[in-house]
Scaffold this active site. Structure first.
Site, PDB file in Angstrom:
ATOM      1  N   THR A 166       0.836  -1.191   0.000  1.00 19.96           N
ATOM      2  CA  THR A 166       0.000   0.000   0.000  1.00 19.96           C
ATOM      3  C   THR A 166       0.872   1.242   0.000  1.00 19.96           C
ATOM      4  O   THR A 166       2.010   1.217   0.485  1.00 19.96           O
ATOM      5  CB  THR A 166      -0.954   0.038   1.206  1.00 19.96           C
ATOM      6  OG1 THR A 166      -1.863   1.133   1.058  1.00 19.96           O
ATOM      7  CG2 THR A 166      -0.188   0.201   2.514  1.00 19.96           C
ATOM      8  N   ASN A 190      -0.975   3.949   1.071  1.00 23.75           N
ATOM      9  CA  ASN A 190      -1.900   4.675   1.933  1.00 23.75           C
ATOM     10  C   ASN A 190      -1.321   4.707   3.352  1.00 23.75           C
ATOM     11  O   ASN A 190      -1.307   3.696   4.054  1.00 23.75           O
ATOM     12  CB  ASN A 190      -3.269   3.985   1.909  1.00 23.75           C
ATOM     13  CG  ASN A 190      -4.308   4.693   2.737  1.00 23.75           C
ATOM     14  OD1 ASN A 190      -4.036   5.206   3.811  1.00 23.75           O
ATOM     15  ND2 ASN A 190      -5.531   4.703   2.236  1.00 23.75           N
ATOM     16  N   LYS A 205      -3.745   3.570   6.214  1.00 20.42           N
ATOM     17  CA  LYS A 205      -3.926   2.116   6.262  1.00 20.42           C
ATOM     18  C   LYS A 205      -2.670   1.450   6.821  1.00 20.42           C
ATOM     19  O   LYS A 205      -2.744   0.544   7.649  1.00 20.42           O
ATOM     20  CB  LYS A 205      -4.218   1.603   4.851  1.00 20.42           C
ATOM     21  CG  LYS A 205      -4.565   0.145   4.767  1.00 20.42           C
ATOM     22  CD  LYS A 205      -4.776  -0.302   3.338  1.00 20.42           C
ATOM     23  CE  LYS A 205      -6.065   0.220   2.769  1.00 20.42           C
ATOM     24  NZ  LYS A 205      -6.383  -0.398   1.455  1.00 20.42           N
ATOM     25  N   ASP A 244      -7.657  -5.203   0.199  1.00 20.89           N
ATOM     26  CA  ASP A 244      -8.571  -4.301  -0.489  1.00 20.89           C
ATOM     27  C   ASP A 244      -9.803  -4.230   0.389  1.00 20.89           C
ATOM     28  O   ASP A 244     -10.294  -5.253   0.881  1.00 20.89           O
ATOM     29  CB  ASP A 244      -8.914  -4.773  -1.898  1.00 20.89           C
ATOM     30  CG  ASP A 244      -9.538  -3.656  -2.719  1.00 20.89           C
ATOM     31  OD1 ASP A 244      -9.024  -2.521  -2.647  1.00 20.89           O
ATOM     32  OD2 ASP A 244     -10.536  -3.895  -3.411  1.00 20.89           O
ATOM     33  N   SER A 245     -10.226  -3.022   0.634  1.00 31.58           N
ATOM     34  CA  SER A 245     -11.315  -2.780   1.571  1.00 31.58           C
ATOM     35  C   SER A 245     -12.307  -1.829   0.946  1.00 31.58           C
ATOM     36  O   SER A 245     -11.970  -1.077   0.039  1.00 31.58           O
ATOM     37  CB  SER A 245     -10.783  -2.137   2.856  1.00 31.58           C
ATOM     38  OG  SER A 245      -9.767  -2.909   3.413  1.00 31.58           O
ATOM     39  N   PHE A 304     -10.033   7.928   8.662  1.00 28.89           N
ATOM     40  CA  PHE A 304      -9.908   8.376   7.275  1.00 28.89           C
ATOM     41  C   PHE A 304     -11.008   7.733   6.457  1.00 28.89           C
ATOM     42  O   PHE A 304     -11.803   6.941   6.966  1.00 28.89           O
ATOM     43  CB  PHE A 304      -8.518   8.037   6.719  1.00 28.89           C
ATOM     44  CG  PHE A 304      -8.227   6.556   6.639  1.00 28.89           C
ATOM     45  CD1 PHE A 304      -8.352   5.870   5.456  1.00 28.89           C
ATOM     46  CD2 PHE A 304      -7.815   5.849   7.766  1.00 28.89           C
ATOM     47  CE1 PHE A 304      -8.084   4.506   5.383  1.00 28.89           C
ATOM     48  CE2 PHE A 304      -7.544   4.486   7.706  1.00 28.89           C
ATOM     49  CZ  PHE A 304      -7.682   3.817   6.504  1.00 28.89           C
ATOM     50  N   LYS A 350     -10.697   1.497  17.599  1.00 24.46           N
ATOM     51  CA  LYS A 350     -11.139   1.166  16.243  1.00 24.46           C
ATOM     52  C   LYS A 350     -10.584  -0.194  15.823  1.00 24.46           C
ATOM     53  O   LYS A 350     -11.301  -1.027  15.264  1.00 24.46           O
ATOM     54  CB  LYS A 350     -10.691   2.253  15.264  1.00 24.46           C
ATOM     55  CG  LYS A 350     -11.055   1.964  13.819  1.00 24.46           C
ATOM     56  CD  LYS A 350     -10.507   3.030  12.882  1.00 24.46           C
ATOM     57  CE  LYS A 350     -10.718   2.638  11.441  1.00 24.46           C
ATOM     58  NZ  LYS A 350     -10.119   3.601  10.501  1.00 24.46           N
TER      59      LYS A 350
END
Length: 194
Positions: free
Chosen positions: A8, A10, A13, A69-70, A152, A175
């Protein structure tokens, strides 16, 4: 598990995954490889996209790789935005994606805004010819207005009824205890350690 690439770029993430893995793993990401080309997410499922990301990284670097992948699936919108969650209104534009989602759900009462986050993680180890595939899911509702400042993506809109909060109102630790990504990653660690 000594070295692991997270496929990733990101940073949010990556931070979640690193926190969940702890300090026993040497983690790199595609952010450490600025020349790594963007991966076209052409799959029609989370699993297909995760596998594409993992295999692309393996082809380039030949080190054990974990990719995920989400996305968010809203029942009222027949599962949309789904695999296109990050590109729903613009390429990785969280504000635009959230605005589009709220517009699409305009006038829909809270009780009909059921949704879930899903993630599929694919781990490939080219040295051991090993593959692990795990999934995680979190049920909730899309709130009428954004709430909270952490997280995010769609976190400020994703309301968890049992906690009476959106994901953006939770600490990262809280979370991770309930999230789709946290659930999948705990399954991955369990499978890997078998």
């Amino acid at each position: 598990m000594k070295q692991l690439l997270i496929a990733t770029k990101n940073a949010n993430k990556l931070s979640e995954i690193k926190t969940l893995l702890g300090n026993d793993v040497q983690v790199e990401s595609l952010l450490d490889y600025p020349n790594f080309a963007e991966i076209a997410e052409t799959g029609t499922t989370f699993a297909e996209n995760a596998r594409l990301k993992a295999q692309s990284a393996i082809d380039f670097l030949q080190i054990p790789t974990l990719a995920d992948d989400s996305g968010l699936s809203v029942d009222y919108l027949h599962g949309q935005p789904g695999v296109r969650s990050a590109r729903y209104a613009g390429d990785h534009d969280d504000a635009a994606n959230n605005a589009k989602l709220l517009a699409e759900l305009g006038g829909v009462p809270l009780e009909k805004r059921t949704a879930h986050f899903s993630t599929t993680m694919v781990y490939l180890d080219p040295l051991k010819d090993q593959e692990i595939v795990v999934t995680g899911k979190l049920e909730g509702l899309i709130s009428l207005v954004p709430q909270g400042h952490d997280g995010f993506g769609y976190d400020s809109l994703f309301y968890v009824p049992t906690l009476h909060k959106t994901l953006a109102e939770l600490s990262l630790a809280d979370k991770n205890k309930i999230s789709h990504r946290g659930s999948a990653l705990r399954q991955f660690v369990e499978e890997y350690n078998k």
